[in-house]
Motif scaffolding. Structure first.
Motif, PDB file in Angstrom:
ATOM      1  N   ARG A  13      18.449  43.819  32.957  1.00 15.14           N
ATOM      2  CA  ARG A  13      17.343  44.335  33.770  1.00 15.14           C
ATOM      3  C   ARG A  13      16.628  43.220  34.528  1.00 15.14           C
ATOM      4  O   ARG A  13      15.500  43.398  34.995  1.00 15.14           O
ATOM      5  N   PHE A  14      17.276  42.074  34.680  1.00 12.41           N
ATOM      6  CA  PHE A  14      16.656  40.902  35.296  1.00 12.41           C
ATOM      7  C   PHE A  14      16.050  41.208  36.661  1.00 12.41           C
ATOM      8  O   PHE A  14      14.951  40.751  36.982  1.00 12.41           O
ATOM      9  N   CYS A  15      16.741  41.977  37.466  1.00 10.09           N
ATOM     10  CA  CYS A  15      16.266  42.269  38.822  1.00 10.09           C
ATOM     11  C   CYS A  15      15.174  43.330  38.848  1.00 10.09           C
ATOM     12  O   CYS A  15      14.577  43.573  39.902  1.00 10.09           O
ATOM     13  N   ARG A  16      14.903  43.965  37.714  1.00  6.49           N
ATOM     14  CA  ARG A  16      13.938  45.068  37.710  1.00  6.49           C
ATOM     15  C   ARG A  16      12.677  44.787  36.906  1.00  6.49           C
ATOM     16  O   ARG A  16      11.670  45.481  37.081  1.00  6.49           O
ATOM     17  N   HIS A  17      12.694  43.783  36.018  1.00  4.94           N
ATOM     18  CA  HIS A  17      11.487  43.545  35.222  1.00  4.94           C
ATOM     19  C   HIS A  17      10.586  42.502  35.872  1.00  4.94           C
ATOM     20  O   HIS A  17      10.914  41.937  36.924  1.00  4.94           O
ATOM     21  N   ILE A  18       9.454  42.239  35.253  1.00  2.81           N
ATOM     22  CA  ILE A  18       8.433  41.366  35.831  1.00  2.81           C
ATOM     23  C   ILE A  18       8.324  40.036  35.078  1.00  2.81           C
ATOM     24  O   ILE A  18       7.266  39.424  35.018  1.00  2.81           O
ATOM     25  N   ILE A  37      15.877  36.320  30.867  1.00  5.11           N
ATOM     26  CA  ILE A  37      16.260  35.035  31.459  1.00  5.11           C
ATOM     27  C   ILE A  37      15.014  34.257  31.858  1.00  5.11           C
ATOM     28  O   ILE A  37      14.929  33.040  31.658  1.00  5.11           O
ATOM     29  N   THR A  38      14.022  34.951  32.401  1.00  4.17           N
ATOM     30  CA  THR A  38      12.772  34.286  32.794  1.00  4.17           C
ATOM     31  C   THR A  38      12.091  33.660  31.586  1.00  4.17           C
ATOM     32  O   THR A  38      11.600  32.519  31.655  1.00  4.17           O
ATOM     33  N   MET A  39      12.036  34.362  30.470  1.00  5.03           N
ATOM     34  CA  MET A  39      11.432  33.819  29.256  1.00  5.03           C
ATOM     35  C   MET A  39      12.227  32.626  28.735  1.00  5.03           C
ATOM     36  O   MET A  39      11.655  31.647  28.245  1.00  5.03           O
ATOM     37  N   GLN A  40      13.540  32.681  28.857  1.00  2.62           N
ATOM     38  CA  GLN A  40      14.355  31.551  28.425  1.00  2.62           C
ATOM     39  C   GLN A  40      14.122  30.329  29.311  1.00  2.62           C
ATOM     40  O   GLN A  40      14.099  29.195  28.823  1.00  2.62           O
ATOM     41  N   ALA A  90       5.968  33.627  31.437  1.00  4.21           N
ATOM     42  CA  ALA A  90       7.074  34.321  32.115  1.00  4.21           C
ATOM     43  C   ALA A  90       6.554  35.237  33.216  1.00  4.21           C
ATOM     44  O   ALA A  90       7.155  35.336  34.297  1.00  4.21           O
ATOM     45  N   LEU A  91       5.437  35.913  32.954  1.00  5.56           N
ATOM     46  CA  LEU A  91       4.816  36.741  33.995  1.00  5.56           C
ATOM     47  C   LEU A  91       4.398  35.884  35.187  1.00  5.56           C
ATOM     48  O   LEU A  91       4.593  36.270  36.339  1.00  5.56           O
ATOM     49  N   LEU A 151       5.914  35.663  39.143  1.00  4.75           N
ATOM     50  CA  LEU A 151       5.011  35.863  40.265  1.00  4.75           C
ATOM     51  C   LEU A 151       5.156  34.776  41.323  1.00  4.75           C
ATOM     52  O   LEU A 151       5.102  35.048  42.524  1.00  4.75           O
ATOM     53  N   VAL A 152       5.330  33.525  40.876  1.00  5.63           N
ATOM     54  CA  VAL A 152       5.311  32.391  41.817  1.00  5.63           C
ATOM     55  C   VAL A 152       6.706  31.896  42.200  1.00  5.63           C
ATOM     56  O   VAL A 152       6.832  30.985  43.013  1.00  5.63           O
TER      57      VAL A 152
END
Length: 223
Positions: free
Chosen positions: A68-73, A99-102, A125-126, A130-131
């Motif tokens: 869901r990488f392309c759909r989550h925040i 992946i963002t959290m990793q 990760a949020l 965002l940036v």
């Protein structure tokens, strides 16, 4: 004293917040890479832009690590809710790392203990989501992930060691064998895979085409 500690904590938290913006540029290293270099241990990483990686490889890693990488925040609330309902303890929640959290963990935090790290990992990760673009987050991930024993980092070194190829030339089967290494790169091998690794890679390779459509728009991948 309490005021000083609060100011110190705020200053320390400001460091990853600022670095997250700055890491839109350059070739950042993970905390593990920096630690190994500082202690005189081997580190090998060759930075490669996402544009010079096989789109098949990129899609395969996303399908394997974070569908869901392309759909989550930055955090996957849907997956997290499901995992919390099923989990018996904190050990069972490891699968909720996106992946963002990793990337946040690798760039700014530490492996253990799990719970204190998660408290920082999720808001960072949020912020990172965002940036920073999804494409850049994934580019960093593919270049800083530990991908083998003895200081092997990033997909370029992993592809060279396993197949003697640059990441731009990897086919679907090779991409799947590299992707399934990531949960345990010290024990899994793409060059000499065990029957279990081959089974995982085959299942992943079969699944990737079904999940590729939204990645093309999200990550601007061609064929």
């Amino acid at each position: 004293m309490i005021r000083f500690l609060a100011q110190l904590a705020a200053a320390l938290l400001a460091i990853p917040v600022v670095l997250a913006v700055l890491y839109n540029f350059g070739t950042p290293a993970s905390t593990l890479m920096l630690y190994r270099m500082a202690t005189g241990q081997r580190v090998e990483r060759v930075w490669t832009p996402l544009s010079r990686m096989s789109p098949t490889l990129v899609r395969t890693v996303v399908a394997s690590e974070d569908t869901r990488f392309c759909r989550h925040i930055g955090i996957d609330i849907t997956e997290m809710r499901t995992m919390v309902e099923k989990a018996d303890d904190l050990e069972d929640l490891r699968g909720t790392s996106t992946i963002t959290m990793q990337v946040v963990k690798n760039l700014f935090l530490w492996p253990h203990p799990e719970l204190p790290r998660k408290v920082l990992e999720m808001p960072l990760a949020l912020w990172l989501d965002l940036v920073m673009s999804k494409r850049r987050i994934l580019e960093i991930y593919l270049n800083i992930a530990e991908w083998g024993p003895n200081g092997t980092f990033g997909v370029t070194v992993a592809a060279r060691d396993a197949f003697g190829l640059p990441p731009a030339r990897l086919n679907a089967a090779q991409s799947a064998r590299l992707a399934v290494m990531l949960p345990n790169p010290a024990r899994r091998s793409a060059a000499t895979p065990s029957p279990g690794v081959l089974r995982l890679a085959d299942r992943l390779e079969a699944r990737v085409p079904r999940e590729a459509a939204d990645m093309i728009d999200c990550l601007h991948l061609g064929d």
